[in-house]
Motif scaffolding. Structure first.
Motif, PDB file in Angstrom:
ATOM      1  N   PRO A  49       0.806  -1.190  -0.066  1.00  0.00           N
ATOM      2  CA  PRO A  49      -0.113   0.078   0.155  1.00  0.00           C
ATOM      3  C   PRO A  49       0.917   1.072  -0.227  1.00  0.00           C
ATOM      4  N   PHE A  50       0.306   2.294  -0.582  1.00  0.00           N
ATOM      5  CA  PHE A  50       1.228   3.441  -0.812  1.00  0.00           C
ATOM      6  C   PHE A  50       1.684   4.011   0.496  1.00  0.00           C
ATOM      7  N   ILE A  51       0.655   4.206   1.587  1.00  0.00           N
ATOM      8  CA  ILE A  51       1.318   4.569   2.918  1.00  0.00           C
ATOM      9  C   ILE A  51       2.624   3.880   3.368  1.00  0.00           C
ATOM     10  N   ARG A  52       2.209   2.534   3.496  1.00  0.00           N
ATOM     11  CA  ARG A  52       3.374   1.545   3.938  1.00  0.00           C
ATOM     12  C   ARG A  52       4.627   2.012   3.178  1.00  0.00           C
ATOM     13  N   ALA A  53       4.297   2.017   1.864  1.00  0.00           N
ATOM     14  CA  ALA A  53       5.708   1.922   0.977  1.00  0.00           C
ATOM     15  C   ALA A  53       6.514   3.430   1.194  1.00  0.00           C
ATOM     16  N   CYS A  54       5.792   4.364   1.535  1.00  0.00           N
ATOM     17  CA  CYS A  54       6.510   5.712   1.897  1.00  0.00           C
ATOM     18  C   CYS A  54       7.083   5.460   3.132  1.00  0.00           C
ATOM     19  N   GLN A  55       6.422   4.749   4.114  1.00  0.00           N
ATOM     20  CA  GLN A  55       7.175   4.829   5.423  1.00  0.00           C
ATOM     21  C   GLN A  55       8.237   3.841   5.310  1.00  0.00           C
ATOM     22  N   ASN A  56       8.461   2.619   4.491  1.00  0.00           N
ATOM     23  CA  ASN A  56       9.338   1.855   4.396  1.00  0.00           C
ATOM     24  C   ASN A  56      10.618   2.707   3.675  1.00  0.00           C
ATOM     25  N   SER A  57      10.225   3.613   3.113  1.00  0.00           N
ATOM     26  CA  SER A  57      11.481   4.567   2.521  1.00  0.00           C
ATOM     27  C   SER A  57      11.562   5.646   3.007  1.00  0.00           C
ATOM     28  N   ASN A  58      11.200   6.039   4.569  1.00  0.00           N
ATOM     29  CA  ASN A  58      11.351   7.006   5.120  1.00  0.00           C
ATOM     30  C   ASN A  58      11.096   8.450   4.513  1.00  0.00           C
ATOM     31  N   VAL A  59       9.845   8.637   3.976  1.00  0.00           N
ATOM     32  CA  VAL A  59       9.432   9.731   3.156  1.00  0.00           C
ATOM     33  C   VAL A  59       7.964  10.201   3.627  1.00  0.00           C
ATOM     34  N   LYS A  60       7.730  11.247   3.730  1.00  0.00           N
ATOM     35  CA  LYS A  60       6.281  11.659   4.018  1.00  0.00           C
ATOM     36  C   LYS A  60       5.628  11.217   2.741  1.00  0.00           C
ATOM     37  N   PRO A  61       4.355  10.598   3.073  1.00  0.00           N
ATOM     38  CA  PRO A  61       3.422  10.228   2.127  1.00  0.00           C
ATOM     39  C   PRO A  61       2.777  11.518   1.489  1.00  0.00           C
ATOM     40  N   GLU A  62       2.508  12.601   2.122  1.00  0.00           N
ATOM     41  CA  GLU A  62       1.823  13.861   1.731  1.00  0.00           C
ATOM     42  C   GLU A  62       2.788  14.555   0.726  1.00  0.00           C
ATOM     43  N   ASN A  63       4.013  14.427   1.009  1.00  0.00           N
ATOM     44  CA  ASN A  63       5.029  14.948   0.006  1.00  0.00           C
ATOM     45  C   ASN A  63       4.906  14.240  -1.312  1.00  0.00           C
ATOM     46  N   VAL A  64       4.944  12.931  -1.298  1.00  0.00           N
ATOM     47  CA  VAL A  64       5.017  12.118  -2.551  1.00  0.00           C
ATOM     48  C   VAL A  64       3.549  12.309  -3.375  1.00  0.00           C
ATOM     49  N   ALA A  65       2.623  12.197  -2.219  1.00  0.00           N
ATOM     50  CA  ALA A  65       1.075  12.492  -3.081  1.00  0.00           C
ATOM     51  C   ALA A  65       1.235  13.902  -3.920  1.00  0.00           C
ATOM     52  N   LYS A  66       1.616  14.963  -3.093  1.00  0.00           N
ATOM     53  CA  LYS A  66       1.828  16.247  -3.713  1.00  0.00           C
ATOM     54  C   LYS A  66       2.303  16.166  -5.065  1.00  0.00           C
ATOM     55  N   GLU A  67       3.353  15.393  -5.216  1.00  0.00           N
ATOM     56  CA  GLU A  67       4.223  15.420  -6.518  1.00  0.00           C
ATOM     57  C   GLU A  67       3.304  14.506  -7.656  1.00  0.00           C
ATOM     58  N   LEU A  68       2.592  13.407  -6.969  1.00  0.00           N
ATOM     59  CA  LEU A  68       1.764  12.619  -7.889  1.00  0.00           C
ATOM     60  C   LEU A  68       0.491  13.431  -8.338  1.00  0.00           C
ATOM     61  N   ASP A  69       0.155  14.322  -7.617  1.00  0.00           N
ATOM     62  CA  ASP A  69      -1.032  15.153  -8.085  1.00  0.00           C
ATOM     63  C   ASP A  69      -0.504  16.091  -9.128  1.00  0.00           C
TER      64      ASP A  69
END
Length: 243
Positions: free
Chosen positions: A39-59
């Motif tokens: 899942p997206f949230i867990r993948a971000c956590q596994n890579s030590n990045v904030k999900p909201e930052n990645v989501a912003k770039e995806l948007d």
């Protein structure tokens, strides 16, 4: 900007919807291919990045044109299999030995000062040997039956069972081998500081790191297509069509 609820998707599903998203995940070292079912949230956590930052770039990516990218999800299974073999399998067989030859020369010239190159050399040679074996297993054992599944679906007919009862077993083996390659290139990336050449690197040293980076990127697309699109679709067809 239309925001998407990425929390309800796996990273593999996000990339399957727009392969350009792979560039964002790759930059954050989020594994979308070998572990595309995370899942997206867990993948971000596994890579030590904030999900909201990645989501912003995806948007932001969704707002930009996706021109030049392939809509792999819309492709029929036989075309996906053709693409994987003619682009990725052929690419490994052609580019792999060329990279290995250049890497050997770079190691000979620079390993005394950059000892990490010795480990990179071994990892890449082991990868190439394992990949060549992996390709044969797909082409000789698994893929012919996947073509048969596609043809049966296209003609509206049933199909005999796979010779070892189900394609779940060879697919599981392929996915395990994919995971092994993903881990191997993660180590290579760390050893080379993200494929970044040191200040004293010669032109050949810089070139081979670029080639290794491109090889990894192609391998990520290759594994993504199989793990997240081809294999799930084939398993669904098997469930529907096997007598």
């Amino acid at each position: 900007m239309i925001k998407r609820d990425y929390n309800s998707y796996t990273v593999g599903q996000i990339v399957a919807g727009n392969f350009t998203a792979s560039q964002i995940f790759a930059r954050y070292r989020i594994d979308f291919c070998c572990h595309g079912n995370v899942p997206f949230i867990r993948a971000c956590q596994n890579s030590n990045v904030k999900p909201e930052n990645v989501a912003k770039e995806l948007d932001e990516l969704q707002d930009r044109s996706a021109g030049g990218t392939y809509d792999f999800v819309s492709w029929p299974l036989d075309l996906l299999l053709d693409y994987v073999q003619k682009i990725h399998h052929r690419g490994i067989r052609i580019n792999g030995p060329q990279i290995a030859e250049l890497l050997d020369k770079v190691v000979l010239a620079h390993a005394e000062k950059h000892s990490e190159l010795l480990q990179v050399q071994k990892l890449f040679h082991d990868s190439l040997n394992d990949l060549l074996s992996h390709l044969l297993k797909e082409e000789d054992v698994l893929f012919p039956y996947l073509y048969d599944l596609f043809n049966a679906s296209a003609s509206g007919t049933k199909i005999e069972r796979f010779h070892c009862d189900t394609i779940q077993y060879p697919i599981h083996v392929m996915e395990l081998e994919h995971s092994g390659e993903g881990e191997r290139y993660e180590i290579i990336s760390k050893l080379t500081n993200g494929f970044t050449a040191p200040e004293d690197a010669c032109a050949s040293y810089r070139l081979v790191l670029l080639q290794l980076k491109q090889f990894e990127a192609a391998l990520h697309e290759h594994i993504h297509l199989e793990n997240n699109i081809i294999f799930p679709r084939a398993l669904q067809l098997e469930n529907e069509l096997v007598m």
